[in-house]
Design a protein around this motif. Structure first.
Motif, PDB file in Angstrom:
ATOM      1  N   ALA A  59       0.848  -1.193   0.000  1.00 43.91           N
ATOM      2  CA  ALA A  59       0.000   0.000   0.000  1.00 43.91           C
ATOM      3  C   ALA A  59       0.880   1.239   0.000  1.00 43.91           C
ATOM      4  O   ALA A  59       2.016   1.208   0.489  1.00 43.91           O
ATOM      5  CB  ALA A  59      -0.917   0.003   1.226  1.00 43.91           C
ATOM      6  N   VAL A  60       0.351   2.316  -0.543  1.00 44.11           N
ATOM      7  CA  VAL A  60       1.083   3.580  -0.562  1.00 44.11           C
ATOM      8  C   VAL A  60       1.122   4.163   0.842  1.00 44.11           C
ATOM      9  O   VAL A  60       0.089   4.335   1.487  1.00 44.11           O
ATOM     10  CB  VAL A  60       0.433   4.577  -1.543  1.00 44.11           C
ATOM     11  N   GLU A  61       2.319   4.437   1.315  1.00 42.30           N
ATOM     12  CA  GLU A  61       2.500   5.053   2.616  1.00 42.30           C
ATOM     13  C   GLU A  61       2.416   6.568   2.503  1.00 42.30           C
ATOM     14  O   GLU A  61       1.915   7.244   3.394  1.00 42.30           O
ATOM     15  CB  GLU A  61       3.872   4.647   3.178  1.00 42.30           C
ATOM     16  N   GLY A  62       2.919   7.091   1.398  1.00 42.67           N
ATOM     17  CA  GLY A  62       2.872   8.531   1.197  1.00 42.67           C
ATOM     18  C   GLY A  62       3.556   8.919  -0.100  1.00 42.67           C
ATOM     19  O   GLY A  62       4.217   8.112  -0.741  1.00 42.67           O
ATOM     20  N   VAL A  63       3.365  10.155  -0.483  1.00 38.97           N
ATOM     21  CA  VAL A  63       4.013  10.710  -1.670  1.00 38.97           C
ATOM     22  C   VAL A  63       4.700  11.997  -1.242  1.00 38.97           C
ATOM     23  O   VAL A  63       4.064  12.888  -0.668  1.00 38.97           O
ATOM     24  CB  VAL A  63       3.004  10.992  -2.796  1.00 38.97           C
ATOM     25  N   GLY A  64       5.991  12.059  -1.480  1.00 35.67           N
ATOM     26  CA  GLY A  64       6.748  13.230  -1.037  1.00 35.67           C
ATOM     27  C   GLY A  64       7.765  13.659  -2.064  1.00 35.67           C
ATOM     28  O   GLY A  64       8.046  12.959  -3.029  1.00 35.67           O
ATOM     29  N   GLN A  65       8.293  14.851  -1.845  1.00 37.70           N
ATOM     30  CA  GLN A  65       9.295  15.410  -2.750  1.00 37.70           C
ATOM     31  C   GLN A  65      10.421  16.004  -1.935  1.00 37.70           C
ATOM     32  O   GLN A  65      10.198  16.724  -0.957  1.00 37.70           O
ATOM     33  CB  GLN A  65       8.669  16.485  -3.635  1.00 37.70           C
ATOM     34  N   ASP A  66      11.649  15.655  -2.322  1.00 37.54           N
ATOM     35  CA  ASP A  66      12.836  16.146  -1.621  1.00 37.54           C
ATOM     36  C   ASP A  66      13.545  17.156  -2.518  1.00 37.54           C
ATOM     37  O   ASP A  66      14.229  16.789  -3.473  1.00 37.54           O
ATOM     38  CB  ASP A  66      13.766  14.975  -1.291  1.00 37.54           C
ATOM     39  N   GLY A  67      13.387  18.434  -2.221  1.00 35.59           N
ATOM     40  CA  GLY A  67      14.018  19.481  -3.010  1.00 35.59           C
ATOM     41  C   GLY A  67      13.488  19.490  -4.429  1.00 35.59           C
ATOM     42  O   GLY A  67      12.270  19.453  -4.666  1.00 35.59           O
ATOM     43  N   ALA A  68      14.410  19.530  -5.395  1.00 32.20           N
ATOM     44  CA  ALA A  68      14.030  19.588  -6.811  1.00 32.20           C
ATOM     45  C   ALA A  68      13.816  18.207  -7.411  1.00 32.20           C
ATOM     46  O   ALA A  68      13.511  18.079  -8.598  1.00 32.20           O
ATOM     47  CB  ALA A  68      15.102  20.337  -7.597  1.00 32.20           C
ATOM     48  N   ARG A  69      13.965  17.172  -6.591  1.00 35.97           N
ATOM     49  CA  ARG A  69      13.799  15.815  -7.102  1.00 35.97           C
ATOM     50  C   ARG A  69      12.340  15.531  -7.421  1.00 35.97           C
ATOM     51  O   ARG A  69      11.437  16.141  -6.829  1.00 35.97           O
ATOM     52  CB  ARG A  69      14.300  14.794  -6.077  1.00 35.97           C
ATOM     53  N   GLU A  71       8.684  13.699  -7.471  1.00 31.81           N
ATOM     54  CA  GLU A  71       7.905  13.099  -6.384  1.00 31.81           C
ATOM     55  C   GLU A  71       8.162  11.593  -6.326  1.00 31.81           C
ATOM     56  O   GLU A  71       8.295  10.930  -7.361  1.00 31.81           O
ATOM     57  CB  GLU A  71       6.415  13.336  -6.604  1.00 31.81           C
ATOM     58  N   ARG A  72       8.237  11.103  -5.103  1.00 30.93           N
ATOM     59  CA  ARG A  72       8.450   9.671  -4.909  1.00 30.93           C
ATOM     60  C   ARG A  72       7.361   9.097  -4.024  1.00 30.93           C
ATOM     61  O   ARG A  72       7.003   9.690  -3.007  1.00 30.93           O
ATOM     62  CB  ARG A  72       9.817   9.408  -4.284  1.00 30.93           C
ATOM     63  N   THR A  73       6.906   7.921  -4.433  1.00 32.45           N
ATOM     64  CA  THR A  73       5.890   7.216  -3.656  1.00 32.45           C
ATOM     65  C   THR A  73       6.573   6.198  -2.757  1.00 32.45           C
ATOM     66  O   THR A  73       7.460   5.471  -3.205  1.00 32.45           O
ATOM     67  CB  THR A  73       4.907   6.495  -4.590  1.00 32.45           C
ATOM     68  N   THR A  74       6.174   6.168  -1.493  1.00 35.98           N
ATOM     69  CA  THR A  74       6.716   5.165  -0.583  1.00 35.98           C
ATOM     70  C   THR A  74       5.660   4.088  -0.328  1.00 35.98           C
ATOM     71  O   THR A  74       4.454   4.374  -0.305  1.00 35.98           O
ATOM     72  CB  THR A  74       7.144   5.787   0.762  1.00 35.98           C
ATOM     73  N   TYR A  75       6.143   2.877  -0.147  1.00 27.16           N
ATOM     74  CA  TYR A  75       5.249   1.728   0.005  1.00 27.16           C
ATOM     75  C   TYR A  75       5.497   0.994   1.319  1.00 27.16           C
ATOM     76  O   TYR A  75       6.587   1.036   1.877  1.00 27.16           O
ATOM     77  CB  TYR A  75       5.451   0.739  -1.145  1.00 27.16           C
ATOM     78  N   ARG A  76       4.452   0.311   1.762  1.00 28.30           N
ATOM     79  CA  ARG A  76       4.533  -0.547   2.936  1.00 28.30           C
ATOM     80  C   ARG A  76       3.767  -1.830   2.632  1.00 28.30           C
ATOM     81  O   ARG A  76       2.744  -1.805   1.951  1.00 28.30           O
ATOM     82  CB  ARG A  76       3.921   0.168   4.150  1.00 28.30           C
ATOM     83  N   ILE A  77       4.262  -2.961   3.121  1.00 31.27           N
ATOM     84  CA  ILE A  77       3.596  -4.231   2.873  1.00 31.27           C
ATOM     85  C   ILE A  77       2.307  -4.310   3.690  1.00 31.27           C
ATOM     86  O   ILE A  77       2.231  -3.802   4.819  1.00 31.27           O
ATOM     87  CB  ILE A  77       4.552  -5.414   3.198  1.00 31.27           C
ATOM     88  N   THR A  78       1.286  -4.926   3.132  1.00 33.15           N
ATOM     89  CA  THR A  78      -0.013  -5.076   3.790  1.00 33.15           C
ATOM     90  C   THR A  78      -0.094  -6.444   4.479  1.00 33.15           C
ATOM     91  O   THR A  78       0.743  -7.321   4.232  1.00 33.15           O
ATOM     92  CB  THR A  78      -1.154  -4.973   2.767  1.00 33.15           C
ATOM     93  N   PRO A  79      -1.097  -6.645   5.331  1.00 33.66           N
ATOM     94  CA  PRO A  79      -1.281  -7.980   5.929  1.00 33.66           C
ATOM     95  C   PRO A  79      -1.433  -9.080   4.877  1.00 33.66           C
ATOM     96  O   PRO A  79      -0.901 -10.174   5.029  1.00 33.66           O
ATOM     97  CB  PRO A  79      -2.556  -7.820   6.753  1.00 33.66           C
ATOM     98  N   GLU A  80      -2.134  -8.772   3.782  1.00 39.52           N
ATOM     99  CA  GLU A  80      -2.267  -9.752   2.702  1.00 39.52           C
ATOM    100  C   GLU A  80      -0.912 -10.009   2.058  1.00 39.52           C
ATOM    101  O   GLU A  80      -0.580 -11.148   1.700  1.00 39.52           O
ATOM    102  CB  GLU A  80      -3.262  -9.244   1.647  1.00 39.52           C
ATOM    103  N   GLY A  81      -0.116  -8.942   1.929  1.00 40.57           N
ATOM    104  CA  GLY A  81       1.219  -9.090   1.377  1.00 40.57           C
ATOM    105  C   GLY A  81       2.097  -9.967   2.253  1.00 40.57           C
ATOM    106  O   GLY A  81       2.887 -10.778   1.753  1.00 40.57           O
ATOM    107  N   GLU A  82       1.965  -9.801   3.573  1.00 40.87           N
ATOM    108  CA  GLU A  82       2.718 -10.640   4.513  1.00 40.87           C
ATOM    109  C   GLU A  82       2.352 -12.112   4.332  1.00 40.87           C
ATOM    110  O   GLU A  82       3.231 -12.984   4.318  1.00 40.87           O
ATOM    111  CB  GLU A  82       2.429 -10.208   5.952  1.00 40.87           C
ATOM    112  N   LYS A  83       1.075 -12.367   4.155  1.00 39.92           N
ATOM    113  CA  LYS A  83       0.609 -13.744   3.982  1.00 39.92           C
ATOM    114  C   LYS A  83       1.163 -14.352   2.693  1.00 39.92           C
ATOM    115  O   LYS A  83       1.717 -15.466   2.694  1.00 39.92           O
ATOM    116  CB  LYS A  83      -0.917 -13.761   3.964  1.00 39.92           C
TER     117      LYS A  83
END
Length: 206
Positions: A59-69, A71-83
């Motif tokens: 799942a998407v944890e967040g979308v952020g931007q560092d300076g002029a770079r 935008e980057r999307t960060t992800y985290r595994i879900t309970p279904e993903g763990e399974k």
């Protein structure tokens, strides 16, 4: 049924470094040399992230931007993903399928090529394997000399994957040396009979 390697490895890195950017997942797997031993292509990593998000494994944890770079999307595994990840790891660990070695087809073609070309190719193969084994041994030592902390460098278990690749190369090297010796001594001769007469390849050595 074979485990989808790219999906399993991308899930593993996401789980290990979460929340994590797709770029960092790619960089981590490249540092593991996954493109070599698992045929994980850099471009397929982003595709795997999108597919796993669609399937609810991450799942998407967040979308952020560092300076002029960008935008980057960060992800985290879900309970279904763990399974699903647990199931894939378990299936992979218990896998004992024989490798489908692509060189077996070339070996079956020995009688169809000139003897001197087969000998030259085996000598080249031996030199290549000797150099690659030295490189893998150095890579293994380099990884083990690091902290093993995945946030800093390659984790130590990557050295075991490198060692497995090196051991497979050593087996290939051993076979190539023995086969070359058998051909040069005359013990292995598939060119003096009917096969030699029907050979369709011209020798580049002539």
């Amino acid at each position: 049924m074979a485990v989808p390697t790219t999906r399993m490895l991308v899930l593993a890195v996401t789980r290990m470094l979460q929340p994590v950017h797709g770029y960092d997942v790619r960089r981590e797997l490249l540092s593991w040399r996954a493109e070599n031993w698992a045929n994980v292509k850099p471009g397929s990593i982003y595709g795997a992230l999108k597919t796993m998000q669609r399937d609810g494994l991450i799942a998407v944890e967040g979308v952020g931007q560092d300076g002029a770079r960008p935008e980057r999307t960060t992800y985290r595994i879900t309970p279904e993903g763990e399974k699903v990840f647990g199931e894939m790891v378990r299936e992979s660990l218990w896998s004992a399928e024989l490798l489908r070695h692509p060189y077996v087809a070339a070996v079956s073609m020995f009688p169809q090529a000139p003897r001197e070309e087969v000998v030259a190719a085996l000598r080249s193969r031996i030199l290549k394997f000797e150099a690659e084994i030295v490189q893998l041994e150095r890579e293994e030592a380099r990884i083990l000399a690091g902290s093993g902390d995945p946030t800093e460098t390659e984790p130590h278990h990557v050295a075991d994957a490198v060692r497995l690749a090196a051991d497979h190369l050593r087996a290939d090297l051993n076979w190539s040396r023995k086969t070359l010796a058998r051909i040069e001594s005359g013990e292995l001769d598939v060119w003096s009979g009917v096969f030699a007469k029907s050979s369709t390849l011209e020798s580049p050595m002539s």
